[in-house]
Write a protein that holds these residues in place. Structure first.
Motif, short mmCIF file in Angstrom:
data_model
loop_
_atom_site.label_atom_id
_atom_site.label_comp_id
_atom_site.label_asym_id
_atom_site.label_seq_id
_atom_site.Cartn_x
_atom_site.Cartn_y
_atom_site.Cartn_z
N ALA A 69 8.30 20.29 -5.07
CA ALA A 69 8.86 21.55 -5.58
C ALA A 69 10.37 21.54 -5.33
O ALA A 69 10.81 21.33 -4.20
CB ALA A 69 8.21 22.73 -4.87
N ILE A 81 5.74 26.91 -4.46
CA ILE A 81 4.78 26.34 -3.49
C ILE A 81 3.47 27.10 -3.40
O ILE A 81 2.45 26.52 -3.02
CB ILE A 81 5.39 26.26 -2.07
CG1 ILE A 81 5.74 27.65 -1.54
CG2 ILE A 81 6.65 25.38 -2.08
CD1 ILE A 81 6.13 27.67 -0.06
N VAL A 131 2.45 19.97 -0.25
CA VAL A 131 3.72 20.18 -0.96
C VAL A 131 4.89 19.65 -0.14
O VAL A 131 4.92 19.77 1.09
CB VAL A 131 3.92 21.70 -1.25
CG1 VAL A 131 5.30 21.97 -1.81
CG2 VAL A 131 2.85 22.22 -2.21
N LEU A 182 8.78 20.62 -0.35
CA LEU A 182 9.71 21.56 -0.98
C LEU A 182 11.14 21.13 -0.66
O LEU A 182 11.49 20.91 0.50
CB LEU A 182 9.46 22.97 -0.43
CG LEU A 182 10.52 24.04 -0.73
CD1 LEU A 182 10.67 24.29 -2.23
CD2 LEU A 182 10.16 25.36 -0.03
N LEU A 209 2.72 21.73 4.18
CA LEU A 209 4.01 22.08 3.57
C LEU A 209 5.12 21.39 4.36
O LEU A 209 5.19 21.54 5.59
CB LEU A 209 4.25 23.59 3.59
CG LEU A 209 5.65 24.02 3.11
CD1 LEU A 209 5.88 23.65 1.64
CD2 LEU A 209 5.86 25.51 3.32
#
Ligand code: ADP
Length: 493
Positions: free
Chosen positions: A154, A169, A179, A181, A209
């Motif tokens: 992302a 996200i 993810v 980011l 994340l």
């Protein structure tokens, strides 16, 4: 009354990889500046390509367990995160002002939007229900199954830092993806690290994340790794058309699907039967919210001649009245642009248009980092202001003879993100909306509007793919065909 929001201390941030708060492998850091005062508000790790690879591999390692997590657990994370965000509303609003120059009003809106987004996304783990498909094979049960894709990259911008990073996200994570980011260098915390903190506290497992920060001018190295690493299966990007085009080219070579939400040159058509005070309010909000630094901002107002004069009088007056200045003062409407380069670009484009014969109806000057809300008419077609998205509080007005001409002018752009058509005649408005080449059209409203469940995205040079609602399920899952063959089946040999 002027009320100052509380100032947090200067921050020394770290990036997030595999559940650990980390420095760059080579230890470099970069400063983050307040766009209004110029002060350093914090510093963050200047990650490079090898760090990005570590983040992708951490996401890849965390993916299988997260994908297998029951929907209720994934739901719980987002419900808790929504509550945590609301508890921290004041701090987040203050931090948005410090990193991105966001006004109190627009920052507060973003907090409310993201809390709503998280609550809606909490239902998304239950949404990919798949299908049972009729098969001509006797004894075969055929299914279309939606499965998370793996690692999603992302890439988010700074302009509506909270919303645009959160939406990049939220659905991918809720669907069971891991993810990486990459926030903008302007907004490493409010556009990225905040989510690592908040979702971690809300129970998101380590590595699901990862947030990779980088110094100004060094996005390409991380972008290249995200596009080329085989573990990354989808990329979503929100930013300029130029960067999006480069990313899409690279993604094409690597056969990666991308969602691109790029620039806009959004028209606001004001038809002769529009309700006048409302049209002035709509144009003012649509052109100047977040000092025009919104992909959906009204950039070109197209007004029918019979009401042009009275509309322009009212609009220019409203533009001149908007309070310009410190985004910490709660009644400020026009805060600073993101940096000195942005201010210089906007000023140059205004000057070029005026030198080419444009008339300035309001604004035109900069007060330090803030550009006055600026309304121009008779802008020459070849001027940069008419041709390119200009990220600032500047809007052009074109007077037309009828609705057909309005449509032609509105469509005369390579972009196609959002549009507004102001009219009291909803039938007429809908007929025009159907013909406009724009991903989003609002009849009797201006172009700046978003809700988490809507299919958000553009056509033409404004990008492809959609964030929001059920569209996100198509974008961030793989549709797989799986059969169960009951007993044996015949083969031709
Ligand atoms: P803006 O003008 O809004 O900053 P950009 O397209 O430059 O638009 O930035 C949007 C996002 O794209 C930011 O996170 C920025 O760091 C990132 N970016 C810029 N260049 C690249 C690149 N070559 N590869 C990947 N991401 C990039």
């Amino acid at each position: 009354m002027t009320v100052h929001t509380p100032e947090p201390a200067t921050h020394a941030w770290q990036s997030l990889i595999g559940g650990e708060w980390v420095e760059a492998a080579d230890g470099r850091r970069f400063d983050v500046h307040d766009p209004y005062s110029g002060a350093v508000v914090g510093d963050a790790p200047a990650l490079g390509r090898a760090d990005a690879r570590r983040a992708i591999e951490a996401a890849g390692a965390a993916f299988p367990a997260w994908a297998a997590t029951p929907p209720a657990e994934r739901q719980g994370v987002f419900l808790r995160a929504a509550a945590l965000l609301e508890e921290r509303r004041e701090r987040v609003v203050a931090q948005l002002a410090r990193e991105a120059g966001t006004t109190f009003g627009f920052a507060s809106f973003q907090v409310g939007f993201v809390a709503g987004l998280f609550r809606q996304v909490a239902a998304v783990p239950y949404a990919p229900i798949g299908e049972v498909l009729p098969s001509d094979m006797p004894g075969a049960l055929a299914m279309g199954l939606r499965r998370p894709v793996g690692v999603v990259a992302a890439i988010a911008p700074w302009n509506a830092a909270l919303i645009l990073s959160a939406r990049s996200i939220a659905a991918p994570l809720a669907l069971g993806n891991a993810v990486v980011l990459k926030p903008s260098e302007h907004s490493p915390y409010v556009g990225g690290l905040l989510w690592g903190e908040l979702l971690g506290e809300a129970g998101l497992p380590a590595g699901v994340l990862n947030v990779v920060t980088h110094a100004p001018g060094e996005a390409a190295a991380i972008g290249d790794e995200l596009v080329e690493h085989p573990l990354v299966r989808r990329i979503n990007f929100t930013g300029s058309t130029a960067t999006g085009r480069r990313l899409a080219e690279a993604a094409g070579r690597n056969l990666k699907r991308v969602v691109l939400e790029l620039g806009g040159s959004n028209p606001l058509i004001v038809l002769r039967d529009a309700e006048l005070p409302y049209a002035v309010d709509a144009a003012t909000f649509g052109s100047f919210a977040n000092q025009g630094q919104i992909c959906m901002s009204a950039r070109r107002i197209v007004v029918e001649r019979p009401i042009a004069e009275v509309f322009l009088d009212g609009f220019a007056r409203r533009a001149r009245e908007l309070k310009v200045g410190d985004p910490r003062e709660r009644d400020t409407i026009i805060g600073p642009l993101i940096d000195a380069h942005a201010v210089a670009t906007v000023r140059e484009r205004i000057a070029e248009a005026v030198a080419g014969g444009a008339r300035l109806l309001a604004g035109g000057e900069a007060d330090g980092p803030c550009v006055q809300p600026t309304v121009l008419t008779d802008v020459p077609a070849g001027a940069a202001l008419a041709q390119h998205e200009t990220f600032g509080p500047v809007v052009t007005v074109t007077v037309v003879e009828d609705a057909e001409e309005a449509l032609a002018v509105a469509d005369a752009t390579p972009y196609g993100l959002s549009a507004g058509i102001l009219t009291r005649d909803l039938d007429k408005g809908f007929a025009l909306a159907e013909r406009l080449r724009s991903g989003i059209v609002h009849v009797n409203d201006q172009p700046v509007h978003d809700e988490p469940q809507m299919p958000f995205g553009g056509v033409k040079d404004s990008g492809w793919g959609r964030f929001g609602g059920s569209a996100a399920i198509d974008e961030f899952t793989e549709l797989r065909w799986v059969t169960l063959q009951s007993g044996t089946r015949p083969f031709p040999f």
